[in-house]
Design an enzyme around this catalytic site. Sequence first.
Site, short mmCIF file in Angstrom:
data_model
loop_
_atom_site.label_atom_id
_atom_site.label_comp_id
_atom_site.label_asym_id
_atom_site.label_seq_id
_atom_site.Cartn_x
_atom_site.Cartn_y
_atom_site.Cartn_z
N ARG A 119 0.66 15.74 -15.57
CA ARG A 119 1.05 14.38 -15.93
C ARG A 119 1.26 14.23 -17.44
O ARG A 119 1.71 13.20 -17.89
CB ARG A 119 -0.07 13.42 -15.58
CG ARG A 119 -0.19 12.79 -14.20
CD ARG A 119 0.94 11.96 -13.72
NE ARG A 119 0.57 10.71 -13.10
CZ ARG A 119 0.26 10.54 -11.82
NH1 ARG A 119 0.22 11.58 -11.01
NH2 ARG A 119 0.00 9.35 -11.35
N ARG A 177 -2.61 0.61 -1.36
CA ARG A 177 -3.46 1.20 -2.40
C ARG A 177 -3.89 0.16 -3.42
O ARG A 177 -3.11 -0.73 -3.77
CB ARG A 177 -2.66 2.29 -3.13
CG ARG A 177 -2.79 3.65 -2.50
CD ARG A 177 -1.83 4.63 -3.07
NE ARG A 177 -1.81 4.70 -4.54
CZ ARG A 177 -1.11 5.60 -5.23
NH1 ARG A 177 -0.39 6.50 -4.58
NH2 ARG A 177 -1.13 5.61 -6.53
N ARG A 219 4.83 0.02 -0.28
CA ARG A 219 4.16 1.27 0.15
C ARG A 219 2.86 0.97 0.89
O ARG A 219 2.04 0.18 0.46
CB ARG A 219 3.88 2.11 -1.08
CG ARG A 219 3.21 3.43 -0.77
CD ARG A 219 3.44 4.43 -1.84
NE ARG A 219 2.78 4.12 -3.09
CZ ARG A 219 2.97 4.82 -4.21
NH1 ARG A 219 3.80 5.84 -4.22
NH2 ARG A 219 2.34 4.50 -5.31
N ARG A 251 1.28 1.75 -15.05
CA ARG A 251 1.54 3.13 -14.59
C ARG A 251 2.95 3.58 -14.99
O ARG A 251 3.15 4.73 -15.35
CB ARG A 251 1.35 3.22 -13.07
CG ARG A 251 -0.15 3.25 -12.70
CD ARG A 251 -0.39 2.89 -11.27
NE ARG A 251 0.16 3.83 -10.33
CZ ARG A 251 0.51 3.51 -9.07
NH1 ARG A 251 0.36 2.28 -8.62
NH2 ARG A 251 0.98 4.42 -8.27
N LYS A 294 8.05 11.25 -4.54
CA LYS A 294 7.62 12.65 -4.54
C LYS A 294 6.52 12.91 -3.52
O LYS A 294 6.50 13.96 -2.89
CB LYS A 294 7.23 13.17 -5.93
CG LYS A 294 6.48 12.23 -6.79
CD LYS A 294 6.19 12.80 -8.14
CE LYS A 294 4.91 12.19 -8.69
NZ LYS A 294 4.80 10.74 -8.51
P1 AMP Z 1 -0.75 8.96 -7.90
O1 AMP Z 1 -1.30 8.91 -6.52
O2 AMP Z 1 -0.17 10.29 -8.27
O3 AMP Z 1 0.18 7.81 -8.20
O4 AMP Z 1 -2.02 8.78 -8.88
C1 AMP Z 1 -2.84 7.64 -8.83
C2 AMP Z 1 -3.70 7.57 -10.08
O5 AMP Z 1 -4.56 8.72 -10.12
C3 AMP Z 1 -2.93 7.60 -11.39
O6 AMP Z 1 -2.47 6.32 -11.79
C4 AMP Z 1 -3.98 8.15 -12.35
O7 AMP Z 1 -4.94 7.15 -12.69
C5 AMP Z 1 -4.70 9.17 -11.46
N1 AMP Z 1 -4.08 10.51 -11.56
C6 AMP Z 1 -3.39 11.17 -10.59
N2 AMP Z 1 -2.98 12.36 -11.02
C7 AMP Z 1 -3.41 12.47 -12.30
C8 AMP Z 1 -3.29 13.48 -13.29
N3 AMP Z 1 -2.62 14.62 -13.06
N4 AMP Z 1 -3.85 13.25 -14.49
C9 AMP Z 1 -4.54 12.12 -14.74
N5 AMP Z 1 -4.68 11.13 -13.86
C10 AMP Z 1 -4.12 11.29 -12.64
#
Ligand code: AMP
Length: 286
Positions: free
Chosen positions: A88, A164, A127, A175, A13
């Site tokens: 989320r 990352r 990634r 996750r 995404k």
């Molecule tokens: P992402 O880059 O979307 O995979 O997010 C990386 C990390 O950021 C996630 O594993 C969560 O710890 C935190 N995170 C991102 N978006 C959210 C959200 N909407 N609510 C809570 N934690 C988030």
Amino acid sequence: MRIVLLGAPGSGKGTQAQRLAERSGMPQISTGDLLRTAVTRGTELGLKAKAVMEEGRLVDDALVLGMIRERLGQPDARAGFILDGFPRNLVQAAALDGLLAELGQPLDAVVQFEVAPAELVRRISGRRTCADCGRVFNVLTSAPPSGAAAICPRTGAPHRLTQRADDNEATVTERLRVYDEKTRPLIAFYQSRGLLRAIDAAGEIDTVTQRLAQALGIAARRAAAARTAKSPVRRAVRAKPAARAAKSRARRGKVPRRKTPARTATKSGRRAASSVKRRGARRRRR
Ligand code: AMP
């Protein structure tokens, strides 16, 4: 358009949101990117979020909601946005509904990215992100960038690819578990609101881009049709040809002339339709 991209970590995404943002001019709003920026800058929010993110859990709803409220209030989000990684969980989805209702800007579409779990793990382990411009690459699933694509638009030098901190095996497992428990219920939530479109997000990036464009095209047409159906003036305008045809039949003596114009379903629609009729009568008198 106001769009949510929904999918597990590694479903692509972020990559598709980036492409869509470049093509449409709408901002990509990624809560993960916003949180990583806060961590890098060492802000209060970043300090609170850092450990939670490293463990692969969700950051506190109140912190994320405060951040998203501020971001959606910025001028570039007024004409539309692409939400990536938010909402989320159900609390965030309900809060988003409330916030957008306040702004009078409901969602147009939620696109769910479907990818098999084994493929998710493979994509995440390959990634890499440019430390300078944030562009995402994958060293396992796509060829390394070449030509202009290999140059970072921020620095003019080759991209500095980094992995990352939360893309390691243990955190990825957590996750994916959190996605199943907290985020997956959003599929039914948005399905019940008639907003959800699922796409097959496996395969080539370009193919997924095409599927996304098709899903959004259908969603945009539906949203436009729904807006038209809700507008009393439009309903009256649509009723006009029917009213004209009825009058013309009556003039030709085919059916008795009705006293009222073609009926529309609501009071406001009828009011608008009779104002159309009055305007027509004035025009004929002149
Ligand atoms: P992402 O880059 O979307 O995979 O997010 C990386 C990390 O950021 C996630 O594993 C969560 O710890 C935190 N995170 C991102 N978006 C959210 C959200 N909407 N609510 C809570 N934690 C988030």
